[in-house]
Write an enzyme that holds these catalytic residues in place. Structure first.
Site, PDB file in Angstrom:
ATOM      1  N   ARG A   1       0.831  -1.204   0.000  1.00 14.12           N
ATOM      2  CA  ARG A   1       0.000   0.000   0.000  1.00 14.12           C
ATOM      3  C   ARG A   1       0.868   1.257   0.000  1.00 14.12           C
ATOM      4  NH1 ARG A   1      -2.080  -1.414   5.772  1.00 14.12           N
ATOM      5  NH2 ARG A   1      -0.546  -0.413   7.109  1.00 14.12           N
ATOM      6  N   ASP A   2       0.212   2.390   0.038  1.00 14.46           N
ATOM      7  CA  ASP A   2       0.935   3.669   0.033  1.00 14.46           C
ATOM      8  C   ASP A   2       1.506   3.941   1.417  1.00 14.46           C
ATOM      9  OD1 ASP A   2      -1.477   3.870   1.278  1.00 14.46           O
ATOM     10  OD2 ASP A   2      -2.012   5.820   0.426  1.00 14.46           O
ATOM     11  N   GLU A   3       2.420   3.086   1.844  1.00 15.32           N
ATOM     12  CA  GLU A   3       3.035   3.293   3.155  1.00 15.32           C
ATOM     13  C   GLU A   3       4.512   2.932   3.021  1.00 15.32           C
ATOM     14  OE1 GLU A   3       1.674   3.289   7.706  1.00 15.32           O
ATOM     15  OE2 GLU A   3       0.362   2.465   6.224  1.00 15.32           O
TER      16      GLU A   3
ATOM     17  N   ASP B   1       7.368  -1.910  14.530  1.00 14.05           N
ATOM     18  CA  ASP B   1       7.409  -3.181  13.810  1.00 14.05           C
ATOM     19  C   ASP B   1       8.849  -3.701  13.779  1.00 14.05           C
ATOM     20  OD1 ASP B   1       5.428  -1.252  13.004  1.00 14.05           O
ATOM     21  OD2 ASP B   1       4.777  -2.576  11.396  1.00 14.05           O
TER      22      ASP B   1
ATOM     23  N   TRP C   1       7.880   2.333  19.825  1.00 17.52           N
ATOM     24  CA  TRP C   1       8.341   2.691  18.480  1.00 17.52           C
ATOM     25  C   TRP C   1       9.663   3.456  18.645  1.00 17.52           C
ATOM     26  CZ3 TRP C   1       4.004   0.367  19.009  1.00 17.52           C
ATOM     27  CH2 TRP C   1       3.321  -0.140  17.915  1.00 17.52           C
TER      28      TRP C   1
ATOM     29  N   GLU D   1      -1.246  -8.363   8.455  1.00 16.20           N
ATOM     30  CA  GLU D   1      -1.220  -7.241   9.387  1.00 16.20           C
ATOM     31  C   GLU D   1      -2.191  -7.464  10.546  1.00 16.20           C
ATOM     32  OE1 GLU D   1      -2.425  -3.542   7.593  1.00 16.20           O
ATOM     33  OE2 GLU D   1      -1.549  -2.366   9.221  1.00 16.20           O
TER      34      GLU D   1
ATOM     35  N   HIS E   1       2.886  -8.188   6.396  1.00 14.81           N
ATOM     36  CA  HIS E   1       3.234  -7.291   7.493  1.00 14.81           C
ATOM     37  C   HIS E   1       3.919  -8.159   8.535  1.00 14.81           C
ATOM     38  CE1 HIS E   1       1.631  -3.160   7.737  1.00 14.81           C
ATOM     39  NE2 HIS E   1       1.889  -3.211   9.029  1.00 14.81           N
TER      40      HIS E   1
END
Ligand code: RAM
Length: 984
Positions: free
Chosen positions: A551-553, A560, A616, A821, A848
């Site tokens: 996807r647009d990521e 992660d 994160w 995901e 993912h």
């Protein structure tokens, strides 16, 4: 099973021998010529292999001036170990062949080091080719033969080494302002002819780009890498690559060419377009407007003279070539009718091309840049990166080709190719047809029920390539170069007749991190899951550790990355890949000390004013800690110590007054948990303690004892604060979620006497919910580790083998070939609507890796392969079979076969349990030792290769614990058997 080998020296003898040798050899260290004579008495079954420099095989153009050299020892002999080594480094292969080490002769150095031996020869300058070889003395002080020769070279080290200048095409086009409309400019072709008057001894190209380049010399593509030179924060730094092109050079006329596209510099990146970030909120041009090229070809003639051909305004450029669109997310369009012929060969007529311009010509260009921070004015005009750095990871390559398995026609004119495997990369199209025929390729991970392509989850990534045929009667072959997709299916439209399977070949692409691990077990579903995890890693270790490839990521999401990094280290050799990315991470560090949500960090996302999130942000410590732990790398610690210290300062300052955690950043927390949230402050307290402990380990590893003490004290204070706030009087946790229990155990937040009861409470909770876990990204990574460690191993194995939602097995039985995901990304019952029919199709990646982090447990606990200290010098083999018949749904795993190719060589653990006996086959690589745990009461019960174990065999009985026996062994293969298993 292996044949019994001759008894070997015991470990204490080996160690004593090492000490004696070290005294004996130090006098030899200054006598380099002693080598040749001694080599005749070499130990035949003992070889030096796999020479690597800075983790890479034959690297070109590195910028580390005291690089670390490594080799691997090969021997089938038990107890094989190194007692000394010698490295020779020479400026030419001839000199090296004659043992003339004019750069470095280490002499014979005593000791076991085979990994990260720091070059200590003559200072290296730019452009230095180094030829090297190694020999090693075995445990009986017999020298090996010299290894095969290997090389590395240094790159351009200082700004002054670059004489080429940045060039571009003249670009008067306005900056794109329409968010809803795609702007997809063509790629530019550059060329330059030159003549090589003399025979060439060596030719090297150093190249960088703002954008992506593909180099050509005399009609041939240079190198086998893609997406060069790589993604950095170009305002701070750029990457460059070095290619040896000696073989492509001709005497006389030569032509150098480059194709340059937008890439991360000027193209669409992440969800910029979706959420309205970037210049004019368009999601493109995040770093700049016009791509630019810098290339420097250095020719060394046979007579010793040199010549340099660098980019400058004498180069020619055109944007009228066949690549009409070239975007990482959106795809590529190629019009073969516009092909430029022999554009990268001498004699080509480029009269219609323009002159290249100095990139500075495309100067200042202001635009409003928006993200969650607000809107500010940025300059999208050319600015040379202040620093160029050699790329330190293995390049992105095509590592495998996949044939299409099936073609269907779900609607008229649309043909769907199925590769049977979700992966990232591209396809090779083979097609024949009339000129002007337009073939459209659309990519997707899944199909709708009616067999059509599912693309809702790609969001704004158009992921569409087009190819217009030139009409070659012999057929045409094409692959995109400047885009990639995450997919299993490709829809082909525009063909005039049904295409055969061979029309498309899948090209699997990722940074070429060598695959290292294999895991199989008696439960085929979980054997498949292990492969799914490895495939997902391959799809996402793509320039940076991305969250997803489709996807647009495709961003370097830190949560992660930290959750998965240890698993990743089992699947592949990720040392060099992380060496590179950790530089990106440091570069992305916020001025106040936090590491951001993802790195690189071209735009700020999340809650306004917050650019980081618990767990994160902690990736900035957890990832270096893991690289140290797995590879024994202390340089990565030293390199980032200042940055990590700043981070820890900020982290301390953001702690709540009572010493517990705080919810101050983006509240990702236990992301994607199943209706069982854990307060972010709670998660923050656990992660704070964890990173304090890891910082203490790292401080110790680089000799900063007092800082280690400070971090350990701080960890203790955080744990005390945790107990005061979260542990109730009855010893239960104040937060009821599964993840709260998991993190308390895994991050060692609890008084040891509370651990077993809390683990039991966790197991009860899981049992009460019908053996369903509810954990998200953070809890899932640690769940099975925590259960197995604290007396609930059978529960861990049962969860691992679960097929019910939510579980890893559920994905596999619902057809997954990669890790999803979400636990319910797809269900056979509700399709993409999720289990309850309320899934968000757009936020639903099928590749993912985060939930795949359970493989750390599968390798370390179930197979039982672990490292005792850093770097697998001392290995732990502690397989953990479950008790038999404790799972009413699925037969508990009764055999596991796992292997991991460490830097020292293959470590294998294969166990099988039957009602009669437990058997374990172990392989320990040369130059390492291992503690092997067996489910036995005493040594008398154990056989090795069908005979009673005796200490003379290099096996030492060390420790008896309840139902478990620890043996100490040296290198070699062993077959152990113990009658009547009872779990250790
Ligand atoms: C998503 C990403 C990633 C996660 C963040 C919080 O968009 O896919 O996996 O870490 O959000």
């Amino acid at each position: 099973m292996i044949p019994r080998l001759a008894p070997l020296l015991s470990l204490p003898t080996l160690i004593a021998l090492g000490v004696a040798l070290s005294a004996a050899v130090s006098s030899a260290a200054t006598a380099p010529s002693s080598g040749r004579a001694a080599a005749t008495a070499s130990a035949e079954d003992y070889r030096v292999a796999e020479l690597r420099c800075e983790y890479l095989t034959e690297p070109r153009g590195i910028d580390v001036l005291q690089p670390r050299l490594s080799w691997r020892l090969e021997s089938a002999r038990r107890g094989a170990a190194q007692t000394g080594w010698q490295v020779l480094v020479a400026t030419t292969s001839e000199k090296l062949a004659h043992d003339e080490a004019d750069l470095w002769d280490s002499g014979r150095v005593a000791g076991p080091q085979t990994h990260q031996v720091v070059y200590a020869g003559r200072p290296l300058g730019a452009r230095q080719v180094c030829h090297w070889k190694v020999r090693s003395w075995d445990e009986q002080a017999r020298p090996s033969r010299w290894s095969d020769a290997a090389t590395w070279s240094t790159g351009l080290l200082h700004a002054g080494d670059w004489t080429a200048t940045w060039i571009s095409f003249r670009d008067d086009s306005p900056t794109h302002t329409e968010r809803q409309k795609l702007e997809l400019p063509p790629a530019a072709h550059y060329r330059k002819e030159f003549s090589a008057a003399q025979p060439v001894r060596r030719a090297t190209i150093y190249a960088s780009a703002l954008g992506l380049y593909e180099l050509h010399l005399n009609g041939a593509r240079v190198g086998d890498g893609y997406f060069e030179p790589g993604w950095a924060d170009y305002a701070q730094r750029g990457y460059y690559r070095t290619h040896d092109v000696t073989a492509l050079m001709r005497r006389g006329a030569n032509a150098l060419g480059a194709i340059v596209a937008d890439g991360w510099y000027a193209g669409y990146v992440g969800y910029g377009q979706l959420v309205g970030y970037g210049p004019h909120r368009t999601g493109r041009n995040l770093y700049g407007h016009t791509p630019a090229l810098l290339a420097q070809l250095e020719i060394e003639y046979a007579d010793g003279t040199r010549e340099t051909v660098g980019t400058d305004p004498t180069w020619r450029v055109t944007r009228a070539g066949p690549i009409r669109e070239a975007d990482l997310l959106m795809g590529e369009s190629y019009d073969a009718r516009a092909e430029l012929g022999r554009w990268a060969e001498p004699g080509y007529d480029a009269a219609r091309w323009e002159s290249a311009v100095p990139a500075t010509t495309n100067g200042r260009r202001e635009a409003p840049f928006s993200d969650v921070v607000g809107t500010r004015t940025v300059d999208l005009g050319f600015q040379a990166p202040p620093r160029l750095q050699a790329y330190s990871a293995p390049p992105i390559r095509i590592t495998q080709e996949l044939p299409a398995r099936k073609v269907t026609q779900p609607k008229p004119g649309a043909y769907l190719f199925d590769f049977g495997q979700n992966f990232a990369g591209n396809v090779r199209l083979r097609i024949k047809g009339p000129p002007g025929t337009k073939i459209t390729l659309r990519y997707g991970e899944m199909l709708h029920r009616d067999g059509t392509l599912m693309t809702e989850n790609l969001r704004k990534a158009r992921a569409t390539d087009t190819y217009i045929l030139r009409g070659d009667p012999g057929g045409e072959v094409w692959s995109p170069r400047f885009t990639y997709h995450g997919f299993q299916f490709v829809e082909v439209t525009g063909v005039t007749e049904p295409p055969p399977l061979e029309t498309l070949t899948g090209l699997v692409m990722h940074n070429d991190t060598p695959l290292r691990g294999r895991f199989e077990c008696s439960d085929e579903v979980m054997t498949r899951f292990a492969q799914n995890a490895q495939w997902t890693q391959r799809a996402n270790y793509f320039e940076i550790p991305t969250d997803c490839p489709q996807r647009d990521e495709r961003l370097g999401w830190m949560g992660d990355a930290q959750a998965y990094v240890r698993t990743a280290s089992f699947n592949a050799d990720i040392a060099a890949f992380f060496t590179k990315w950790l530089d990106d991470v440091e570069e992305a560090q916020r001025s106040f000390g936090a590491y951001p949500d993802y790195a690189p960090y071209p735009m700020a996302h999340g809650t306004p004013g917050k650019t980081f999130g618990t767990a994160w942000t902690d990736a900035g410590v957890i990832c270096p800690w893991t690289i140290w732990k797995v590879y024994g790398d202390t340089r990565v610690i030293e390199r980032h110590w200042g940055s990590m210290t700043r981070f820890m300062g900020w982290r301390q300052a953001s702690t709540a007054v009572d010493g517990t955690g705080a919810s101050i950043g983006n509240p990702w927390g236990d992301w994607l948990n199943v209706d069982d949230p854990t307060p972010v402050e709670y998660v923050d307290t656990c992660y704070h303690a964890l990173v304090c402990t890891q910082m203490a380990d790292l401080a110790e590893a680089i000799g900063r004892a007092s800082e280690a003490t400070l971090y350990r004290d701080r960890a203790a204070r955080v744990r005390k604060a945790f107990a005061a706030r979260y542990v109730e009087k009855d010893g239960r946790l104040g937060v009821p979620s599964q993840t709260a229990h998991v993190l308390a155990l895994w991050a060692e937040m609890l008084d040891p006497k509370l651990q077993a009861p809390i683990a039991a409470q966790l197991a009860d909770k899981i049992a009460a919910s019908g053996h369903r876990m509810t954990t998200g990204f953070l809890g899932t990574r640690a769940l099975l580790l925590a259960l197995s460690e604290h007396g609930q191993h059978d529960m861990a194995v049962r969860l691992f083998q679960n097929r019910q939602y939510p579980s890893w097995g559920y994905e596999v039985v619902n057809g997954a070939t990669t890790v999803w995901e979400r636990w319910d990304s797809f269900t056979t019952e509700h399709g993409f609507e999720g289990r309850n029919g309320r899934q968000n199709a757009a936020m639903n990646s099928f590749s993912h890796y985060a939930f795949g982090a359970v493989m750390e447990w599968a390798y370390r606990v179930l197979a039982g392969i672990d490292t005792a200290g850093p770097g697998y010098r001392h290995i732990v083999i502690r397989p953990r079979p479950p008790s038999a018949a404790r799972n009413p749904d699925v037969a508990p795993i009764h055999w596991v076969r796992a292997q991991y190719d460490s830097h020292h060589g293959r470590i294998a653990s294969a166990w099988r349990q039957t009602p009669e006996k437990f058997e374990l086959d172990v392989t320990i690589p040369p130059n390492t030792t291992a503690s092997v745990w067996l489910p036995a009461r005493d040594a008398g019960q154990v056989t090795e290769s069908d005979a009673p174990i005796t200490t003379g065999d290099g096996i030492r009985v060390e420790e008896k614990a309840a139902g478990a026996l620890r043996l100490e062994v040296g290198a070699g293969s062993y077959h152990f058997a113990v009658p009547r298993i009872n779990s250790p």
